[in-house]
Design a protein around this motif. Structure first.
Motif, PDB file in Angstrom:
ATOM      1  N   LYS A   1     -40.978  59.883  63.416  1.00 32.42           N
ATOM      2  CA  LYS A   1     -40.227  60.252  62.214  1.00 32.42           C
ATOM      3  C   LYS A   1     -40.931  61.369  61.457  1.00 32.42           C
ATOM      4  O   LYS A   1     -42.138  61.316  61.216  1.00 32.42           O
ATOM      5  N   LEU A   2     -40.151  62.379  61.086  1.00 34.06           N
ATOM      6  CA  LEU A   2     -40.704  63.537  60.392  1.00 34.06           C
ATOM      7  C   LEU A   2     -39.837  63.864  59.184  1.00 34.06           C
ATOM      8  O   LEU A   2     -38.630  64.045  59.304  1.00 34.06           O
ATOM      9  N   LYS A   3     -40.462  63.902  58.008  1.00 31.38           N
ATOM     10  CA  LYS A   3     -39.751  64.254  56.776  1.00 31.38           C
ATOM     11  C   LYS A   3     -40.158  65.654  56.344  1.00 31.38           C
ATOM     12  O   LYS A   3     -41.342  65.990  56.359  1.00 31.38           O
ATOM     13  N   SER A   4     -39.152  66.442  55.963  1.00 34.53           N
ATOM     14  CA  SER A   4     -39.416  67.804  55.511  1.00 34.53           C
ATOM     15  C   SER A   4     -38.828  68.003  54.124  1.00 34.53           C
ATOM     16  O   SER A   4     -37.705  67.576  53.859  1.00 34.53           O
ATOM     17  N   LEU A   5     -39.581  68.652  53.272  1.00 34.62           N
ATOM     18  CA  LEU A   5     -39.105  69.032  51.942  1.00 34.62           C
ATOM     19  C   LEU A   5     -39.414  70.510  51.762  1.00 34.62           C
ATOM     20  O   LEU A   5     -40.570  70.905  51.595  1.00 34.62           O
TER      21      LEU A   5
END
Length: 255
Positions: A61-65
């Protein structure tokens, strides 16, 4: 649950699309489809936004902002504009609960309109960007696409992008987008869009997004968009604003 949400959103946008409209500023956001229109000579346009995205599951899982995303466009002639993408990337992995921010990959490019006549039946443009690597793990890229657009009736437009992105060491991907836009009022428009990519020796990735744009005035626009993965785990939310420099009025000289 995800499938039900997908169809509810699609039906909602279909019923909303039965109302009429038109607007002046033409942007390359919030959808994935680049417009087939270039800025007039001497005009500057800045398209900025905030993007929150999640990809993958579990340990992958990878979160980008991305805050902000920025596209700078400047017209150098009637049919040619220069472009630069500059953004600040925030990355959060399953092992780290905090975002690590850094300058994203810088893109430099151009858009060339091939038939930007007064009222062309089909608008046609080509785009090419050079993607500069942001670190030693990133790759130099050449991003290219063809953009087509035409109207269906008075209030509906369709835009298509087809292209190939080539990266250093022989890796690349084919991309496609199909955006259907509908005007609702003099201020409000909506769109729906399937899009995806095909990487070398990999299964195609298919996605879907939708959103709306609100025209504050002829040179200022707000937008809101949402994206979903169709055959992959992905979702995003984006909020943006686009500003276009006012036209320079030439004052005739007094004889």
């Amino acid at each position: 649950m995800k499938s039900r949400s997908y169809y509810i959103h699609s039906l909602l946008l279909f019923f909303l699309s039965q109302f009429p409209f038109a607007q002046t500023i033409i942007t390359d956001r919030p959808d994935q489809t680049e417009s087939a229109v270039t800025l007039e000579k001497g005009r500057l346009q800045i398209e900025s936004g905030i993007l929150n995205q999640i990809e993958g599951d579990g340990n992958e899982k990878l979160k980008s902002l991305i805050i902000p995303t920025n596209l700078f466009r400047y017209g150098i002639s009637k049919k040619v504009e220069l472009r630069m993408v500059l953004q600040l990337d925030g990355i959060q992995t399953s092992k780290d609960n905090t975002y690590q921010f850094g300058l994203g990959s810088v893109e430099l490019g151009t858009k060339i309109a091939l038939n930007q006549n007064e009222n062309p039946t089909v608008q046609f443009a080509i785009l090419s960007h050079l993607k500069l690597p942001k670190d030693n793990e990133d790759r130099l890229g050449f991003l290219n696409r063809i953009s087509l657009a035409h109207n269906i009736g008075q209030n509906t437009s369709v835009g298509y992008n087809f292209g190939y992105n080539h990266y250093h060491q022989g890796k690349g991907s084919f991309i496609y987008t199909i955006a259907i836009g509908q005007t609702l009022t003099k201020k409000l428009s909506i769109y729906i869009e399937p899009y995806g990519s095909v990487y070398n020796a990999s299964a195609p990735l298919s996605n879907f997004d939708y959103g709306l744009a609100y025209l504050i005035n002829s040179n200022l626009q707000l937008d809101l968009s949402f994206g979903l993965g169709i055959n992959n785990t992905m979702n995003y939310q984006s909020l943006g604003i686009s500003w276009r420099q006012k036209a320079i009025v030439k004052i005739p000289s007094v004889p």
